[in-house]
Design a protein around this motif. Structure first.
Motif, short mmCIF file in Angstrom:
data_model
loop_
_atom_site.label_atom_id
_atom_site.label_comp_id
_atom_site.label_asym_id
_atom_site.label_seq_id
_atom_site.Cartn_x
_atom_site.Cartn_y
_atom_site.Cartn_z
N ARG A 73 0.79 -1.23 0.00
CA ARG A 73 0.00 0.00 0.00
C ARG A 73 0.82 1.28 0.00
N GLY A 74 2.14 1.17 0.20
CA GLY A 74 2.98 2.35 0.26
C GLY A 74 2.92 2.98 1.64
N PHE A 75 3.75 3.99 1.85
CA PHE A 75 3.79 4.66 3.14
C PHE A 75 2.47 5.34 3.46
N ALA A 76 1.93 6.06 2.48
CA ALA A 76 0.69 6.81 2.71
C ALA A 76 -0.49 5.88 3.02
N GLY A 77 -0.49 4.68 2.43
CA GLY A 77 -1.59 3.75 2.65
C GLY A 77 -1.41 2.84 3.85
N THR A 78 -0.28 2.98 4.53
CA THR A 78 -0.03 2.17 5.73
C THR A 78 -0.48 2.94 6.95
N SER A 79 -1.36 2.34 7.72
CA SER A 79 -1.82 2.97 8.96
C SER A 79 -1.59 1.99 10.11
N THR A 91 3.91 5.45 17.59
CA THR A 91 3.63 6.25 16.39
C THR A 91 3.84 5.42 15.13
N LYS A 92 3.26 5.87 14.06
CA LYS A 92 3.45 5.21 12.77
C LYS A 92 4.92 5.25 12.39
N ASP A 93 5.58 6.38 12.57
CA ASP A 93 7.00 6.48 12.22
C ASP A 93 7.82 5.46 12.99
N ALA A 94 7.58 5.34 14.29
CA ALA A 94 8.32 4.37 15.10
C ALA A 94 8.09 2.95 14.58
N LEU A 95 6.86 2.66 14.21
CA LEU A 95 6.51 1.34 13.71
C LEU A 95 7.20 1.03 12.38
N VAL A 96 7.12 1.93 11.43
CA VAL A 96 7.69 1.63 10.11
C VAL A 96 9.21 1.61 10.14
N VAL A 97 9.83 2.48 10.91
CA VAL A 97 11.29 2.47 11.01
C VAL A 97 11.75 1.17 11.67
N ALA A 98 11.08 0.75 12.74
CA ALA A 98 11.44 -0.51 13.40
C ALA A 98 11.24 -1.69 12.47
N ALA A 99 10.19 -1.67 11.67
CA ALA A 99 9.93 -2.77 10.74
C ALA A 99 11.02 -2.87 9.69
N VAL A 100 11.40 -1.75 9.12
CA VAL A 100 12.44 -1.78 8.09
C VAL A 100 13.79 -2.15 8.71
N GLU A 101 14.06 -1.66 9.91
CA GLU A 101 15.30 -2.04 10.59
C GLU A 101 15.32 -3.54 10.87
N HIS A 102 14.22 -4.07 11.35
CA HIS A 102 14.11 -5.51 11.61
C HIS A 102 14.35 -6.31 10.33
N LEU A 103 13.66 -5.93 9.27
CA LEU A 103 13.78 -6.67 8.03
C LEU A 103 15.17 -6.50 7.42
N VAL A 137 11.21 7.97 0.33
CA VAL A 137 10.37 8.97 -0.33
C VAL A 137 9.59 9.77 0.70
N ALA A 138 9.02 9.09 1.69
CA ALA A 138 8.25 9.79 2.73
C ALA A 138 9.17 10.69 3.57
N ALA A 139 10.38 10.23 3.84
CA ALA A 139 11.32 11.00 4.68
C ALA A 139 11.82 12.25 3.97
N ARG A 140 11.76 12.27 2.67
CA ARG A 140 12.23 13.44 1.92
C ARG A 140 11.53 14.72 2.36
N LEU A 153 10.70 11.91 10.31
CA LEU A 153 10.96 10.60 9.74
C LEU A 153 12.39 10.54 9.18
N LEU A 154 12.83 11.61 8.56
CA LEU A 154 14.19 11.66 8.03
C LEU A 154 15.22 11.46 9.13
N ASP A 155 14.99 12.08 10.28
CA ASP A 155 15.92 11.92 11.41
C ASP A 155 16.01 10.47 11.85
N ALA A 156 14.93 9.72 11.71
CA ALA A 156 14.93 8.31 12.10
C ALA A 156 15.48 7.40 11.01
#
Length: 188
Positions: free
Chosen positions: A16-22, A43-55, A101-104, A109-112
């Motif tokens: 769904r992309g970043f925008a479609g992920t809730s 937060t959503k940012d904490a969740l997605v950053v942790a997910a990408v770091e994990h993966l 793209v979202a962090a741009r 989000l960029l800081d994370a």
């Protein structure tokens, strides 16, 4: 529970992309309550950053395992490039791309994301140097390795739009020949 949330997040980012992920969608997909999700990731940012770091960590382990199975000799460089291409066409890369793209345009989000991407980039560079047996003390070798990673990352980016496997394979065949020649010329 944490692992289910992280896996569900990556699936949502890819589909769904970043925008479609809730966080609500992730909680539903993971089969956990919203409260449990908020306990682990407020937060959503904490969740997605942790997910990408994990993966990214999972994929790093996969790359190391794949590296152990690489052939020696004449076809090694092409095999290394194929392994890198698999990495940069994987769901990990797609999820990371969504974050880039979202962090741009999102300073928080960029800081994370920036430190994570810098670490992953350094680790991938170091692994590539090792797998190619490249001597980065020789002039131009560090740049050749970085150009290789930039090329394969770009091919991965092209793959997000359309399946580009045939063209990618031809490009990697040719780059393997160029890279082998250039590295041999610079060998001590």
């Amino acid at each position: 529970m944490r692992a289910r949330l992280l896996e569900a997040t990556v699936e949502c980012l890819v589909e769904r992309g970043f925008a479609g992920t809730s966080t609500t969608l992730v909680s539903q997909r993971a089969g956990v309550s919203r409260g449990a999700q908020l306990h682990h990731f407020p937060t959503k940012d904490a969740l997605v950053v942790a997910a990408v770091e994990h993966l990214s960590e999972v994929r790093r382990r996969e790359l190391v395992a794949a590296a152990a199975a690489l052939p020696t000799g004449e076809q090694r460089t092409r095999a290394v490039l194929g392994m890198l291409a698999d990495h940069f066409t994987s769901p990990v890369f797609t999820a990371a791309l969504e974050l880039w793209v979202a962090a741009r345009t999102d300073p928080g989000l960029l800081d994370a994301v920036a430190p994570l991407e810098q670490r992953v980039g350094r680790e991938t560079h170091r692994l590539t140097v090792e797998l190619l047996g490249a001597d980065e003390h020789a002039p131009g070798v560090r740049e050749l390795v970085q150009a290789t990673l930039d090329l394969v990352r770009g091919l991965g980016l092209a793959d997000t739009i359309t399946d580009d496997a045939r063209r990618r394979s031809r490009i990697l065949d040719e780059w393997a020949r160029v890279l082998d020649t250039a590295l041999k010329e610079r060998a001590p």
